[in-house]
Design a protein around this motif. Structure first.
Motif, PDB file in Angstrom:
ATOM      1  N   MET A   1      45.287  52.743  53.912  1.00 57.51           N
ATOM      2  CA  MET A   1      46.008  52.700  52.649  1.00 57.51           C
ATOM      3  C   MET A   1      47.197  53.633  52.742  1.00 57.51           C
ATOM      4  N   GLY A   2      48.375  53.132  52.502  1.00 55.51           N
ATOM      5  CA  GLY A   2      49.580  53.938  52.602  1.00 55.51           C
ATOM      6  C   GLY A   2      49.792  54.788  51.363  1.00 55.51           C
ATOM      7  N   ARG A   3      51.002  55.327  51.245  1.00 54.74           N
ATOM      8  CA  ARG A   3      51.314  56.116  50.051  1.00 54.74           C
ATOM      9  C   ARG A   3      51.158  55.228  48.829  1.00 54.74           C
ATOM     10  N   GLY A   4      50.556  55.742  47.824  1.00 59.65           N
ATOM     11  CA  GLY A   4      50.340  54.950  46.622  1.00 59.65           C
ATOM     12  C   GLY A   4      49.774  55.811  45.527  1.00 59.65           C
ATOM     13  N   ALA A   5      48.973  55.191  44.695  1.00 57.47           N
ATOM     14  CA  ALA A   5      48.429  55.875  43.532  1.00 57.47           C
ATOM     15  C   ALA A   5      47.652  57.125  43.927  1.00 57.47           C
ATOM     16  N   ARG A   6      46.942  57.090  45.028  1.00 53.91           N
ATOM     17  CA  ARG A   6      46.090  58.216  45.417  1.00 53.91           C
ATOM     18  C   ARG A   6      46.900  59.481  45.677  1.00 53.91           C
ATOM     19  N   THR A   7      48.120  59.355  46.158  1.00 55.04           N
ATOM     20  CA  THR A   7      48.916  60.538  46.485  1.00 55.04           C
ATOM     21  C   THR A   7      49.855  60.951  45.358  1.00 55.04           C
ATOM     22  N   SER A   8      50.020  60.143  44.322  1.00 56.45           N
ATOM     23  CA  SER A   8      50.998  60.477  43.303  1.00 56.45           C
ATOM     24  C   SER A   8      50.385  61.037  42.023  1.00 56.45           C
ATOM     25  N   LYS A  14      38.788  60.697  32.633  1.00 55.14           N
ATOM     26  CA  LYS A  14      39.354  59.787  31.633  1.00 55.14           C
ATOM     27  C   LYS A  14      40.365  58.811  32.237  1.00 55.14           C
ATOM     28  N   THR A  15      40.470  58.743  33.549  1.00 56.47           N
ATOM     29  CA  THR A  15      41.471  57.903  34.196  1.00 56.47           C
ATOM     30  C   THR A  15      41.082  56.429  34.122  1.00 56.47           C
ATOM     31  N   PHE A  16      41.958  55.637  33.529  1.00 53.26           N
ATOM     32  CA  PHE A  16      41.794  54.190  33.497  1.00 53.26           C
ATOM     33  C   PHE A  16      42.902  53.565  34.318  1.00 53.26           C
ATOM     34  N   PHE A  17      42.646  52.394  34.846  1.00 55.67           N
ATOM     35  CA  PHE A  17      43.631  51.685  35.645  1.00 55.67           C
ATOM     36  C   PHE A  17      43.841  50.327  35.003  1.00 55.67           C
ATOM     37  N   GLN A  18      45.068  49.930  34.829  1.00 54.54           N
ATOM     38  CA  GLN A  18      45.372  48.638  34.226  1.00 54.54           C
ATOM     39  C   GLN A  18      45.940  47.701  35.279  1.00 54.54           C
ATOM     40  N   ILE A  19      45.371  46.494  35.329  1.00 49.86           N
ATOM     41  CA  ILE A  19      45.926  45.464  36.209  1.00 49.86           C
ATOM     42  C   ILE A  19      46.173  44.205  35.392  1.00 49.86           C
ATOM     43  N   ASP A  24      44.924  35.168  42.789  1.00 45.25           N
ATOM     44  CA  ASP A  24      43.589  34.591  42.946  1.00 45.25           C
ATOM     45  C   ASP A  24      42.521  35.681  42.877  1.00 45.25           C
ATOM     46  N   ARG A  25      41.281  35.257  42.953  1.00 44.29           N
ATOM     47  CA  ARG A  25      40.141  36.170  42.829  1.00 44.29           C
ATOM     48  C   ARG A  25      40.192  37.293  43.869  1.00 44.29           C
ATOM     49  N   ASP A  26      40.491  36.963  45.097  1.00 42.13           N
ATOM     50  CA  ASP A  26      40.505  37.968  46.151  1.00 42.13           C
ATOM     51  C   ASP A  26      41.581  39.037  45.918  1.00 42.13           C
ATOM     52  N   ARG A  27      42.762  38.625  45.445  1.00 39.58           N
ATOM     53  CA  ARG A  27      43.826  39.605  45.179  1.00 39.58           C
ATOM     54  C   ARG A  27      43.439  40.525  44.032  1.00 39.58           C
ATOM     55  N   ILE A  28      42.813  39.966  42.980  1.00 36.66           N
ATOM     56  CA  ILE A  28      42.390  40.792  41.841  1.00 36.66           C
ATOM     57  C   ILE A  28      41.304  41.759  42.281  1.00 36.66           C
ATOM     58  N   LEU A  29      40.334  41.279  43.061  1.00 39.00           N
ATOM     59  CA  LEU A  29      39.275  42.153  43.562  1.00 39.00           C
ATOM     60  C   LEU A  29      39.845  43.260  44.452  1.00 39.00           C
ATOM     61  N   ALA A  30      40.853  42.937  45.254  1.00 39.29           N
ATOM     62  CA  ALA A  30      41.482  43.955  46.103  1.00 39.29           C
ATOM     63  C   ALA A  30      42.143  45.035  45.245  1.00 39.29           C
ATOM     64  N   ARG A  31      42.820  44.628  44.164  1.00 41.74           N
ATOM     65  CA  ARG A  31      43.436  45.611  43.271  1.00 41.74           C
ATOM     66  C   ARG A  31      42.375  46.483  42.600  1.00 41.74           C
ATOM     67  N   MET A  32      41.269  45.851  42.184  1.00 40.18           N
ATOM     68  CA  MET A  32      40.185  46.609  41.562  1.00 40.18           C
ATOM     69  C   MET A  32      39.605  47.626  42.538  1.00 40.18           C
ATOM     70  N   ARG A  34      41.158  49.000  45.084  1.00 41.55           N
ATOM     71  CA  ARG A  34      42.149  50.068  45.254  1.00 41.55           C
ATOM     72  C   ARG A  34      42.079  51.060  44.105  1.00 41.55           C
ATOM     73  N   ALA A  35      41.901  50.557  42.884  1.00 40.46           N
ATOM     74  CA  ALA A  35      41.794  51.440  41.715  1.00 40.46           C
ATOM     75  C   ALA A  35      40.546  52.308  41.827  1.00 40.46           C
ATOM     76  N   ARG A  36      39.428  51.721  42.229  1.00 40.47           N
ATOM     77  CA  ARG A  36      38.188  52.487  42.386  1.00 40.47           C
ATOM     78  C   ARG A  36      38.354  53.549  43.460  1.00 40.47           C
ATOM     79  N   TYR A  37      38.948  53.174  44.575  1.00 39.72           N
ATOM     80  CA  TYR A  37      39.183  54.109  45.675  1.00 39.72           C
ATOM     81  C   TYR A  37      40.089  55.263  45.240  1.00 39.72           C
ATOM     82  N   ALA A  38      41.046  54.943  44.375  1.00 40.30           N
ATOM     83  CA  ALA A  38      41.982  55.966  43.899  1.00 40.30           C
ATOM     84  C   ALA A  38      41.353  56.893  42.871  1.00 40.30           C
ATOM     85  N   GLY A  39      40.155  56.558  42.379  1.00 40.37           N
ATOM     86  CA  GLY A  39      39.460  57.449  41.455  1.00 40.37           C
ATOM     87  C   GLY A  39      39.436  57.005  40.014  1.00 40.37           C
ATOM     88  N   ALA A  40      39.840  55.781  39.729  1.00 43.45           N
ATOM     89  CA  ALA A  40      39.811  55.301  38.348  1.00 43.45           C
ATOM     90  C   ALA A  40      38.367  55.203  37.862  1.00 43.45           C
TER      91      ALA A  40
END
Length: 128
Positions: A1-8, A14-19, A24-32, A34-40
């Protein structure tokens, strides 16, 4: 995972992530993921941009904090609103009862009147 939400930013409890519901399903799951990995701690999925800028008409207010009292108020208000919908749907089948339910639940204020029975009690004969 490159520079992104985790480093900024630093996640908090109380952190929520909005998508947006796009792709498609796979792209949405990938975003979810990433949000979980980032700590949402929570996820908001929207269909369009309106949630980020304003609330839809008829949407319930979003409380500032979610403590036990606020949760209880939200649950009870939701149950009363559901009761109003049920009364409306029952009107063709039980017009009198539906009208009494709607009258008892009121028009959306914070207080309800003292409840009264909707149907008369049926007394069963005493067993011999």
């Amino acid at each position: 995972m490159g520079r992104g939400a985790r480093t900024s930013w630093r996640p908090t409890p109380k952190t929520f992530f909005q998508i947006y519901w796009a792709g498609d399903r796979d792209r949405i799951l990938a975003r979810m993921e990433r949000a979980r990995y980032a700590g949402a701690k929570g996820l908001i999925v929207t269909l369009d941009w309106s949630f980020a800028t304003a609330r839809d008409w008829g949407s319930p207010p979003i409380p500032e904090k979610m403590d036990l009292r606020t949760n209880l108020e939200v649950v009870l208000r939701t149950l009363v609103d559901a009761g109003r919908l049920v009364a409306d749907e029952l009107t063709p089948f039980l017009p009198g009862a539906a009208q009494r339910v709607a009258a008892q639940l009121g028009d959306g204020g914070d207080e309800l009147d003292k409840p009264t029975p909707l149907f008369p009690r049926i007394e069963l004969p005493a067993e011999e």
